[in-house]
Design an enzyme around this catalytic site. Sequence first.
Site, PDB file in Angstrom:
ATOM      1  N   ARG A 159      -7.953 -20.500 -24.148  1.00 35.69           N
ATOM      2  CA  ARG A 159      -7.061 -20.029 -23.081  1.00 35.69           C
ATOM      3  C   ARG A 159      -6.760 -18.539 -23.199  1.00 35.69           C
ATOM      4  NH1 ARG A 159      -1.416 -20.013 -24.721  1.00 35.69           N
ATOM      5  NH2 ARG A 159      -0.635 -20.843 -22.742  1.00 35.69           N
ATOM      6  N   ARG A 212       6.291  -6.141 -23.992  1.00 39.06           N
ATOM      7  CA  ARG A 212       6.347  -6.249 -25.455  1.00 39.06           C
ATOM      8  C   ARG A 212       4.994  -5.904 -26.058  1.00 39.06           C
ATOM      9  NH1 ARG A 212       6.377 -11.805 -23.810  1.00 39.06           N
ATOM     10  NH2 ARG A 212       4.443 -12.894 -24.376  1.00 39.06           N
ATOM     11  N   SER A 213       5.033  -5.634 -27.363  1.00 42.01           N
ATOM     12  CA  SER A 213       3.815  -5.368 -28.107  1.00 42.01           C
ATOM     13  C   SER A 213       3.511  -6.575 -28.995  1.00 42.01           C
ATOM     14  CB  SER A 213       3.982  -4.089 -28.939  1.00 42.01           C
ATOM     15  OG  SER A 213       2.773  -3.710 -29.554  1.00 42.01           O
ATOM     16  N   GLN A 214       2.861  -6.330 -30.125  1.00 41.05           N
ATOM     17  CA  GLN A 214       2.585  -7.333 -31.154  1.00 41.05           C
ATOM     18  C   GLN A 214       2.597  -6.598 -32.490  1.00 41.05           C
ATOM     19  OE1 GLN A 214      -1.015  -9.698 -30.435  1.00 41.05           O
ATOM     20  NE2 GLN A 214       0.246 -11.490 -30.064  1.00 41.05           N
ATOM     21  N   ARG A 284       9.354 -16.391 -20.106  1.00 35.53           N
ATOM     22  CA  ARG A 284       7.980 -15.887 -20.149  1.00 35.53           C
ATOM     23  C   ARG A 284       7.192 -16.474 -18.982  1.00 35.53           C
ATOM     24  NH1 ARG A 284       5.943 -18.282 -25.376  1.00 35.53           N
ATOM     25  NH2 ARG A 284       7.499 -19.820 -24.751  1.00 35.53           N
ATOM     26  N   GLU A 286       3.990 -16.888 -18.669  1.00 36.94           N
ATOM     27  CA  GLU A 286       2.883 -17.724 -19.115  1.00 36.94           C
ATOM     28  C   GLU A 286       3.350 -19.040 -19.732  1.00 36.94           C
ATOM     29  OE1 GLU A 286       3.971 -15.188 -22.708  1.00 36.94           O
ATOM     30  OE2 GLU A 286       3.994 -15.034 -20.510  1.00 36.94           O
ATOM     31  N   GLY A 316       4.001 -12.672 -32.826  1.00 39.05           N
ATOM     32  CA  GLY A 316       2.794 -13.473 -33.002  1.00 39.05           C
ATOM     33  C   GLY A 316       3.084 -14.835 -33.596  1.00 39.05           C
ATOM     34  N   ASP A 318       4.857 -17.494 -32.712  1.00 36.44           N
ATOM     35  CA  ASP A 318       5.586 -18.274 -31.725  1.00 36.44           C
ATOM     36  C   ASP A 318       5.053 -19.711 -31.720  1.00 36.44           C
ATOM     37  OD1 ASP A 318       3.294 -16.803 -30.853  1.00 36.44           O
ATOM     38  OD2 ASP A 318       3.842 -17.051 -28.756  1.00 36.44           O
ATOM     39  N   GLU A 502      -8.399 -22.264 -34.176  1.00 35.68           N
ATOM     40  CA  GLU A 502      -7.346 -21.242 -34.208  1.00 35.68           C
ATOM     41  C   GLU A 502      -6.482 -21.385 -35.449  1.00 35.68           C
ATOM     42  OE1 GLU A 502      -3.651 -19.920 -31.263  1.00 35.68           O
ATOM     43  OE2 GLU A 502      -4.308 -22.012 -31.368  1.00 35.68           O
ATOM     44  N   GLU A 517       2.590 -24.727 -28.053  1.00 33.26           N
ATOM     45  CA  GLU A 517       2.845 -24.968 -26.633  1.00 33.26           C
ATOM     46  C   GLU A 517       1.586 -25.310 -25.860  1.00 33.26           C
ATOM     47  OE1 GLU A 517       6.457 -22.133 -25.503  1.00 33.26           O
ATOM     48  OE2 GLU A 517       4.688 -21.004 -26.099  1.00 33.26           O
TER      49      GLU A 517
END
Length: 543
Positions: A159, A212-214, A284, A286, A316, A318, A502, A517
């Site tokens: 995704r 936002r960044s990461q 969010r 998404e 990252g 989450d 992942e 999620e």
Amino acid sequence: MNRRSVTDNAFIFMLNLLHPFLMRRLFSTISLILLFVLARAQNPTPRQEFPGLFEAIQMSNIFPDNKTFVDATPKRDPVLILQDYKVEKDKPEFDLKKFVADNFTPPAGPRIIFKTDINTGVRKHIDTLWQVLSRKPDSTSKYSSLLPLPYDYIVPGGRFREMYYWDSYFTMLGLQESHRFTIIQNMISNFAYLIDTYGFIPNGTRTYYLTRSQPPFFSMMLDILAKDESDAVLVKYQPELLKEYQFWMKGASKLQPGEASGNSVRMHDGELLNRYWDESDKPREESYKKDVDAEKLTKEAPGDFYRNVRAAAESGWDFSTRWMDTTGRLETIQTTFIIPVDLNCLIYHLELSIARSYQLQGKHAEYLQYLAKADVRKRAILKYSWSKKNGWFMDYNWKEQHVTPVETLAGVFPLEFKIADTSQAKKVTLNLKAKFLKPGGLVTTLNRSGQQWDSPNAWAPLQYMSIDGLNNYRQSGLAKDIAVTWIQTNLQVFNETGKLMEKYNVVDTNTKAGGGEYPLQDGFGWTNGVLLNLMDKYYQPQL
């Protein structure tokens, strides 16, 4: 010259007399604010373009994954689509699902259909996957949420159809082993382009990520490039390093002890450290329905809850009990109260990289300035994050002024960046082996919560940072044990499924990883990168 222009010029003249750097700082701050506002205005998100329709779609379960709609492309001008929706939506025969199908093109799948041949081995599999996960410079529809990039890049897979920030560093580790230096250079050029265009590197290359960044790995990416091209890359990309630093430190100079603004926090004793943050306090896009449903369970104000959820997404991680109170429930999330040890280690590396870029140019004063910033941060990390009781580097709750209760693999980052002293490194080593090392690798935390960044799950980036950090302190035995264990876990799943995942369940290696999620994703950029890097270091060529 009119009266107003004379007054304006006199005011500017007086400001320059009062402080020679004031105007430069003022215009720099204004530029950052304008850049952010302009980026948002020029890159509207799906929710901004389709008010009312967006909420109806995301709350309807037309798509099981909310990310599908925000990645879909409108077939025509969004203004016309919205006009038609307002006319049609209250009619008895209106079919929302059909309306969406008529007006939006779902995100495309992989352009290369790939079928794994397990018999050719995992190295061949990864080599082929680089092609499957590769994307050409974007020529997107002007209505797409995808942010166009000028050069080739690698996506994580599944995704995750766009380029992501911190994922890409670990992907590059594998690209380096594959001698694909051109794509590494192209991806770094893309990140530099993002910094120059938006003032920072967003979470991913979608309009809905522009708040936002990461985790800031850009300076680490330059270390990879420097191995092929020399430290001169730090000078080449110094403007972008400085802009990224300015993004993370925005508003810091005005803070009083115990205050925070954006990503910056002034500790009660005066040190400047950083936290995760998001400029939006809305659900969010998404993961809209999940956020709206979760908010109903919290005691926090809606805006505070959504901001904390979004800040965790910037990390990252989450989600993880790392960001929650002792109950470990999502509705107690308090990310913005927490000074993350890993984030501050990364910004320490950024400060050192900027210092080095000045040193290479012979600019001694600027070199010493950033070296001093890094030293102050290092001492603050040791002061606030080291827990003698736990024998571990912890996150710190700056609101309540104590370390957080959750031990996590973020605690290895001070070893990766050589911040820990020898005694601390030994204690971390003992706890890694005793608490975190499981049959399949290192668990992310010691808590079983159902969140994907908790036990029993393990993630490639944290395995790599742990192994590399241990090697910095000559703990090569444990480093090798972890590396071989992780490789075997990856190979076991690959030989059974033909996929690289992942994340992995490292407590029960016969069970898939869960939580999160969305369904378990395969592909997978950072898993491929770390696995190839570790195999080249720790496995015999025939394996």
